[in-house]
Design an enzyme around this catalytic site. Structure first.
Site, PDB file in Angstrom:
ATOM      1  N   CYS A  54       0.829  -1.218   0.000  1.00  0.00           N
ATOM      2  CA  CYS A  54       0.000   0.000   0.000  1.00  0.00           C
ATOM      3  C   CYS A  54       0.858   1.260   0.000  1.00  0.00           C
ATOM      4  O   CYS A  54       1.682   1.469   0.898  1.00  0.00           O
ATOM      5  CB  CYS A  54      -0.932  -0.024   1.211  1.00  0.00           C
ATOM      6  SG  CYS A  54      -1.715   1.559   1.572  1.00  0.00           S
ATOM      7  N   GLY A  55       0.658   2.121  -0.999  1.00  0.00           N
ATOM      8  CA  GLY A  55       1.422   3.357  -1.108  1.00  0.00           C
ATOM      9  C   GLY A  55       1.214   4.291   0.064  1.00  0.00           C
ATOM     10  O   GLY A  55       2.165   4.901   0.573  1.00  0.00           O
ATOM     11  N   HIS A  56      -0.035   4.432   0.531  1.00  0.00           N
ATOM     12  CA  HIS A  56      -0.328   5.310   1.664  1.00  0.00           C
ATOM     13  C   HIS A  56       0.313   4.772   2.956  1.00  0.00           C
ATOM     14  O   HIS A  56       0.731   5.544   3.818  1.00  0.00           O
ATOM     15  CB  HIS A  56      -1.840   5.454   1.854  1.00  0.00           C
ATOM     16  CG  HIS A  56      -2.508   6.165   0.719  1.00  0.00           C
ATOM     17  ND1 HIS A  56      -2.125   7.413   0.300  1.00  0.00           N
ATOM     18  CD2 HIS A  56      -3.527   5.802  -0.090  1.00  0.00           C
ATOM     19  CE1 HIS A  56      -2.879   7.797  -0.706  1.00  0.00           C
ATOM     20  NE2 HIS A  56      -3.731   6.828  -0.968  1.00  0.00           N
ATOM     21  N   CYS A  57       0.375   3.439   3.053  1.00  0.00           N
ATOM     22  CA  CYS A  57       1.031   2.826   4.221  1.00  0.00           C
ATOM     23  C   CYS A  57       2.532   3.126   4.210  1.00  0.00           C
ATOM     24  O   CYS A  57       3.126   3.415   5.250  1.00  0.00           O
ATOM     25  CB  CYS A  57       0.813   1.316   4.228  1.00  0.00           C
ATOM     26  SG  CYS A  57      -0.929   0.805   4.276  1.00  0.00           S
TER      27      CYS A  57
END
Length: 494
Positions: A54-57
């Site tokens: 996950c990019g946001h993670c």
């Protein structure tokens, strides 16, 4: 006796093994096997449920680790933890994780949804408030200095009477905002910071260093003051700060598009700070690094080309996101002030992006429309005009392309019918907005009535829609109205 000692030793070893929880950058690594022990050992636990891909993670990870270290240095009872939700699926189900990252705060076993921002200081402030009093009492200069030094942003109220109406308004703000709040009634502290009774100071480790609020203490005015001055004079856009920018009360944004690789940040940011300070109460200045792939859609939304960077635009976050373009494109101090002043004085016309009209736009069976020729073609009362509004990145649009081309070929000889398409990401219209791609609309001859197609995207069904004069596969009236009311794109998609 020997057996007893042996059994006791084994039990102690087993117990210590159960209690041992691995950490990464001061963040506890939790699994189904050890989460119970973590909850028993810690009254306050903020858990991040994440996915490795996950990019946001990935963007949150360094801020989360920074917050964990800061809490440890502060001697806070709050611990930060993380769970790989793609591996610990049972925990994901137990805690009802809807997406990644999701943060849950456990206060003595009770679960609270984390609704704060995702910068390290914001995380620290949020969990500190949830685990203790909203306002820290600052009776001495030493405690005041220690409190201010411990936070990137600290809001301190100076009140002789802690029970006064002004102090109560300050307390209300402290409970509703996630920054660190302190209060003092000490003459010694007053003298140290050169303030009078009723002064509220926002201390920060950037820009001016402090901002004093000395007006009438009204909750709305105080909220606005804190929200504005807690942000840098020039805010650099990223996914962690997007929520702060778009959900705040400041609806007017000056966007400065720069390339870090080209050295634009060093060249421009410091120079423009004094200018943006003049209108910071009315317009938020945001820089956007065009080198970041995640910002590509923002750049496209403004119709900017690579050779136009550096550039500036203004947006007003109304329902349909009004955009404004400067007459003078150069990013000089004089032009910035002139541009923003004209905007604030309501002297600017909204602008709508458009592509250049290709010379061979009508060469093929499917005609090409752009903003400048759309109305002339679509509203030709002598012809029915079918228009597909598409996005180049849209998978459904790509699947439709061969079918729509075949449709154009089928009706290429029809004298009273035009099959056309328009890139909805590169062309905007003053009188309508397209929310979904692909959207197919039939503009009927004589009346120019617009009928949205809602049937199957097959050659046969699209043909029936045309041949039935828009009655076969017509979208319900409510659905058409919803499309007309939606914004493009949504603020959270920028």
């Amino acid at each position: 006796m020997k057996n007893f000692v042996l059994i006791f030793s084994v039990l102690c070893f087993f117990a210590s093994t159960l209690a041992k929880i691995e950490t990464e950058d001061e963040v506890l690594v939790l699994t189904e096997d050890n989460i119970k022990e973590a909850i028993e050992q810690n009254d306050y636990l903020l858990i991040e449920f994440y996915a490795p891909w996950c990019g946001h993670c990935k963007a949150l990870a360094p801020e989360f680790a920074k917050a964990a270290k800061k809490l440890q240095e502060m001697g806070s009872p709050v611990k930060l933890a993380k769970v790989d939700a793609t591996v610990e699926t049972a925990l994901s189900e137990e805690y009802r994780i809807p997406g990644y990252p999701t943060l849950k705060f456990l206060r003595k076993g009770f679960v609270i949804e984390y609704n704060g921002y995702r910068e390290a200081d914001d995380i620290v402030n949020w969990v500190t408030k949830k685990s203790g009093p909203a306002i820290k009492d600052l009776p001495t200069v030493e405690e005041a200095k220690s409190f201010i030094d411990a936070h990137n942003i600290a809001v301190v109220g100076f009140f002789k009477d802690m029970e006064s109406d002004s102090a109560k308004v300050f307390s209300e703000a402290a409970h509703s905002l996630d920054h660190a709040f302190g209060m003092s009634s000490s003459d010694e502290v007053f003298n140290e910071y050169g303030v009078k009774d009723g002064t509220i100071v926002l201390f920060k480790k950037f820009d001016e260093g402090r901002n004093d609020f000395t007006g009438e203490i009204d909750i709305k005015k105080l909220h606005n003051f804190i929200l504005i001055h807690a942000l840098p004079l020039v805010v650099d856009f990223n996914q962690n700060i997007a929520q702060i920018i778009f959900s705040g009360d400041m609806k007017n944004h000056l966007l400065i598009f720069l390339s870090k690789e080209a050295g634009h940040y060093e060249e421009y940011v410091e120079k423009i700070k004094e200018d943006v300070k003049k209108f910071r109460e009315k317009v938020l200045c945001v820089t956007i690094n065009v080198d970041v792939s995640d910002h590509k859609r923002i750049v496209e939304f403004f119709g900017l080309k690579k050779d136009e960077i550096p550039a500036m635009r203004i947006i007003k976050l109304e329902r349909d996101i009004a955009k404004y373009k400067p007459e003078k494109p150069e990013l000089s101090n004089e032009n910035i002030v002139e541009f923003v002043t004209a905007f604030l004085e309501d002297k600017l016309e909204r602008y709508f992006i458009t592509q250049d009209l290709p010379e061979d736009w009508d060469k093929n069976p499917v005609k090409v429309l752009v903003s400048t020729n759309f109305h002339e073609v679509a509203y030709d009362k002598k012809k029915n005009v079918l228009v597909e509004f598409y996005a180049p990145w849209c998978g459904h649009c790509k699947q439709l392309t061969p079918i729509y081309d075949a449709l154009g070929e089928k009706y290429k000889d029809a004298e009273d019918l035009v099959i056309a398409k328009m890139d909805g990401t590169e062309n905007e219209l003053k009188d309508m907005k397209i929310n979904n791609f692909p959207t197919i609309i039939l503009y009927k001859k004589e009346t120019n009535e617009a009928v949205t197609y809602d049937g199957e995207r097959t050659l046969e069904d699209l043909s029936k829609f045309i041949d039935s004069d828009g009655t076969y596969g017509e979208a319900a009236e409510e659905a058409q109205e919803e499309d007309e009311d939606d914004d493009v794109p949504r603020k959270d998609e920028l």
